[in-house]
Write a protein that holds these residues in place. Structure first.
Motif, PDB file in Angstrom:
ATOM      1  N   GLU A 160       0.868  -1.355   0.157  1.00 12.98           N
ATOM      2  CA  GLU A 160       0.124  -0.038  -0.010  1.00 12.98           C
ATOM      3  C   GLU A 160       0.914   1.324   0.026  1.00 12.98           C
ATOM      4  N   PHE A 161       0.715   2.340  -0.877  1.00 12.97           N
ATOM      5  CA  PHE A 161       1.378   3.360  -1.064  1.00 12.97           C
ATOM      6  C   PHE A 161       0.864   4.459  -0.116  1.00 12.97           C
ATOM      7  N   GLY A 162       1.420   5.328   0.315  1.00 10.96           N
ATOM      8  CA  GLY A 162       0.571   6.542   1.117  1.00 10.96           C
ATOM      9  C   GLY A 162       1.667   7.613   1.327  1.00 10.96           C
ATOM     10  N   GLU A 163       0.873   8.788   1.652  1.00 13.61           N
ATOM     11  CA  GLU A 163       1.491  10.301   1.906  1.00 13.61           C
ATOM     12  C   GLU A 163       2.415   9.886   3.404  1.00 13.61           C
ATOM     13  N   PRO A 164       3.581  10.671   3.359  1.00 18.22           N
ATOM     14  CA  PRO A 164       4.203  10.912   4.756  1.00 18.22           C
ATOM     15  C   PRO A 164       3.078  11.298   5.933  1.00 18.22           C
ATOM     16  N   GLN A 165       3.458  10.705   6.945  1.00 14.16           N
ATOM     17  CA  GLN A 165       2.732  11.145   8.211  1.00 14.16           C
ATOM     18  C   GLN A 165       3.344  11.825   9.410  1.00 14.16           C
ATOM     19  N   GLU A 166       2.796  12.765   9.592  1.00 16.32           N
ATOM     20  CA  GLU A 166       3.649  13.491  10.759  1.00 16.32           C
ATOM     21  C   GLU A 166       3.875  12.732  12.061  1.00 16.32           C
ATOM     22  N   ASP A 167       3.091  11.758  12.281  1.00 16.92           N
ATOM     23  CA  ASP A 167       3.469  10.925  13.360  1.00 16.92           C
ATOM     24  C   ASP A 167       4.307   9.775  13.146  1.00 16.92           C
ATOM     25  N   ASP A 168       4.953   9.687  11.907  1.00 17.16           N
ATOM     26  CA  ASP A 168       5.673   8.648  11.349  1.00 17.16           C
ATOM     27  C   ASP A 168       7.112   9.363  10.735  1.00 17.16           C
ATOM     28  N   VAL A 169       8.169   9.225  11.791  1.00 17.84           N
ATOM     29  CA  VAL A 169       9.075  10.310  11.304  1.00 17.84           C
ATOM     30  C   VAL A 169      10.085   9.891  10.428  1.00 17.84           C
ATOM     31  N   THR A 170       9.894   8.385  10.013  1.00 11.11           N
ATOM     32  CA  THR A 170      10.682   7.841   8.979  1.00 11.11           C
ATOM     33  C   THR A 170      10.256   8.441   7.784  1.00 11.11           C
ATOM     34  N   SER A 171       8.817   8.507   7.604  1.00  8.68           N
ATOM     35  CA  SER A 171       8.248   8.849   6.374  1.00  8.68           C
ATOM     36  C   SER A 171       8.745  10.457   6.164  1.00  8.68           C
ATOM     37  N   VAL A 172       8.704  11.191   7.181  1.00  8.73           N
ATOM     38  CA  VAL A 172       8.979  12.688   7.022  1.00  8.73           C
ATOM     39  C   VAL A 172      10.292  13.027   6.972  1.00  8.73           C
ATOM     40  N   TRP A 173      11.130  12.764   7.901  1.00  8.60           N
ATOM     41  CA  TRP A 173      12.379  13.003   7.786  1.00  8.60           C
ATOM     42  C   TRP A 173      13.268  12.557   6.963  1.00  8.60           C
ATOM     43  N   PHE A 174      12.924  11.452   6.329  1.00  8.14           N
ATOM     44  CA  PHE A 174      13.788  10.601   5.325  1.00  8.14           C
ATOM     45  C   PHE A 174      13.311  10.341   4.023  1.00  8.14           C
ATOM     46  N   ASP A 175      12.370  11.389   3.500  1.00  5.47           N
ATOM     47  CA  ASP A 175      11.577  11.236   2.383  1.00  5.47           C
ATOM     48  C   ASP A 175      12.054  12.071   1.243  1.00  5.47           C
ATOM     49  N   GLN A 176      13.385  11.587   1.052  1.00  5.67           N
ATOM     50  CA  GLN A 176      14.135  12.226  -0.044  1.00  5.67           C
ATOM     51  C   GLN A 176      15.344  11.318  -0.347  1.00  5.67           C
ATOM     52  N   ASN A 177      15.982  11.278  -1.623  1.00  2.00           N
ATOM     53  CA  ASN A 177      17.471  10.824  -1.446  1.00  2.00           C
ATOM     54  C   ASN A 177      18.381  11.251  -0.580  1.00  2.00           C
ATOM     55  N   GLU A 178      18.927  10.052   0.039  1.00  2.00           N
ATOM     56  CA  GLU A 178      20.005  10.321   0.863  1.00  2.00           C
ATOM     57  C   GLU A 178      21.176   9.530   0.729  1.00  2.00           C
ATOM     58  N   PHE A 179      22.057   9.770  -0.605  1.00  2.00           N
ATOM     59  CA  PHE A 179      22.929   9.025  -1.111  1.00  2.00           C
ATOM     60  C   PHE A 179      24.149   9.814  -0.514  1.00  2.00           C
ATOM     61  N   ILE A 180      25.202   9.088  -0.111  1.00  2.00           N
ATOM     62  CA  ILE A 180      26.552   9.644   0.459  1.00  2.00           C
ATOM     63  C   ILE A 180      27.767   8.741  -0.195  1.00  2.00           C
ATOM     64  N   THR A 181      28.839   9.337  -0.141  1.00  2.00           N
ATOM     65  CA  THR A 181      30.068   8.520  -0.652  1.00  2.00           C
ATOM     66  C   THR A 181      30.972   8.609   0.400  1.00  2.00           C
ATOM     67  N   SER A 182      31.532   7.369   0.659  1.00  2.00           N
ATOM     68  CA  SER A 182      32.561   7.317   1.720  1.00  2.00           C
ATOM     69  C   SER A 182      34.005   7.259   1.319  1.00  2.00           C
ATOM     70  N   GLN A 183      34.514   8.041  -0.156  1.00  2.00           N
ATOM     71  CA  GLN A 183      35.537   8.058  -0.482  1.00  2.00           C
ATOM     72  C   GLN A 183      36.706   8.577   0.465  1.00  2.00           C
ATOM     73  N   LYS A 184      36.318   9.714   1.290  1.00  2.00           N
ATOM     74  CA  LYS A 184      37.100  10.231   2.138  1.00  2.00           C
ATOM     75  C   LYS A 184      37.685   9.265   3.224  1.00  2.00           C
ATOM     76  N   ALA A 185      36.745   8.605   3.689  1.00  2.00           N
ATOM     77  CA  ALA A 185      36.962   7.569   4.684  1.00  2.00           C
ATOM     78  C   ALA A 185      37.855   6.385   4.315  1.00  2.00           C
ATOM     79  N   ARG A 186      37.650   6.099   3.143  1.00  2.00           N
ATOM     80  CA  ARG A 186      38.681   5.235   2.452  1.00  2.00           C
ATOM     81  C   ARG A 186      40.075   5.817   2.236  1.00  2.00           C
ATOM     82  N   ARG A 187      39.964   6.960   1.843  1.00  2.00           N
ATOM     83  CA  ARG A 187      41.371   7.589   1.699  1.00  2.00           C
ATOM     84  C   ARG A 187      42.223   7.653   3.057  1.00  2.00           C
TER      85      ARG A 187
END
Length: 301
Positions: free
Chosen positions: A248-275
């Protein structure tokens, strides 16, 4: 070394404390409740419990005084800004009355950026100022600006954690949905996040604490380089739990922080940590061994 780990019964802190002890360090695991199963497990892994409350500095000051490194691996959801600032002030106060060299590792995460135009973010990417977690990057800067004598200050920004017991993981939430027979996905169907196995994150903490390099004031993103969509991982979790029904697909809900805080791409690279840290993730990815992670999660319930 003597190392204090806050949030030692939490997901990141628990495995960080164990990894640091396995590396030969004397580890204090800060927890408010020594009756928790994870607190008892820490003791079995030779971690000494520090019964204290991170929001009450008098309860843990003695452990900071006795430690060569402090790993702050938690966020106080009730009062995150004041609690962290109080911890910074306590560390500064202790350092000003001591000649001991220390390392302070502050944990934030890939979710502090919010919606950004960049597909992949790194340590130099500024946050979206309207994001609910942007204040955490401000806390990073306040920490770096504080004159704390003889203290190396480092920030880790992990991706989303998975693996082992997974009790506090989002994959665990999706496994549970599969077992309960009702799956709901909220928010952007095209979003994706960077991930890191919790054991690989623990190794990053060890490498920072043990680093012989001058890394004071450095920020490190810690994640695998795979960038799957969230819906792909959710489907894999549901399949592992033998759920073959509809999502079931739905809109983010304020009482569900996962759906509100994280509702976007959050891609990071760890190249600096590797280096700079020589950190390389040892696990091949969350989807590739999802049945293994489901079995571990199920066994821990």
């Amino acid at each position: 070394m003597k190392v204090l780990v806050t949030g030692a019964t939490g997901y990141a802190g628990f495995y960080a404390a164990i990894a640091l002890r396995m590396s030969g360090h004397h580890v204090y695991g800060l927890t408010r409740d020594d009756s928790k199963p994870r607190a008892q497990e820490l003791q079995k892994h030779e971690v000494e419990l520090a019964i204290s409350d991170v929001s009450k500095p008098d309860s843990y000051r003695q452990f900071i005084e006795d430690s060569d490194a402090i790993v702050h691996a938690m966020m106080d959801f009730e009062n995150p800004q004041n609690t962290d600032l109080t911890l910074f002030d306590t560390l500064q106060s202790v350092a000003e009355s001591s000649n001991r060299n220390r390392c302070f590792v502050y944990t934030t995460g890939c979710s502090i950026y919010g919606k950004r135009p960049e597909r992949v973010m790194d340590e130099t990417t500024p946050p979206n100022p309207n994001h609910k977690l942007a204040f955490r990057m401000e806390l990073e800067q306040k920490l770096f600006a504080m004159p704390i004598p003889n203290c190396q200050k480092v920030v880790l920004r992990p991706g989303f954690m998975y693996g082992l017991d997974g009790k506090s993981s989002i994959t665990g939430m999706w496994f549970q949905m599969g077992e309960q027979g009702k799956a709901i996905y909220r928010g952007d169907k095209d979003k994706g996040w960077s991930w890191v196995h919790v054991r690989d994150l623990a190794e990053a903490y060890v490498r920072v604490v043990e680093s012989s390099k001058a890394i004071d004031g450095e920020v490190f993103c810690i994640a695998e380089e795979q960038r799957p969509k969230c819906i792909e991982i959710m489907r894999a979790c549901l399949k592992a739990a033998d759920y073959n029904g509809e999502i079931e697909f739905g809109e983010p809900q304020e009482d569900d922080v996962t759906s509100v805080w994280f509702d976007q791409n959050e891609f990071i690279t760890s190249q600096k940590a590797r280096r700079l840290l020589g950190w390389v993730p040892q696990h091949i990815g969350v989807i590739d061994e999802i049945e293994t992670y489901y079995s571990a999660w199920k066994a821990s319930q």
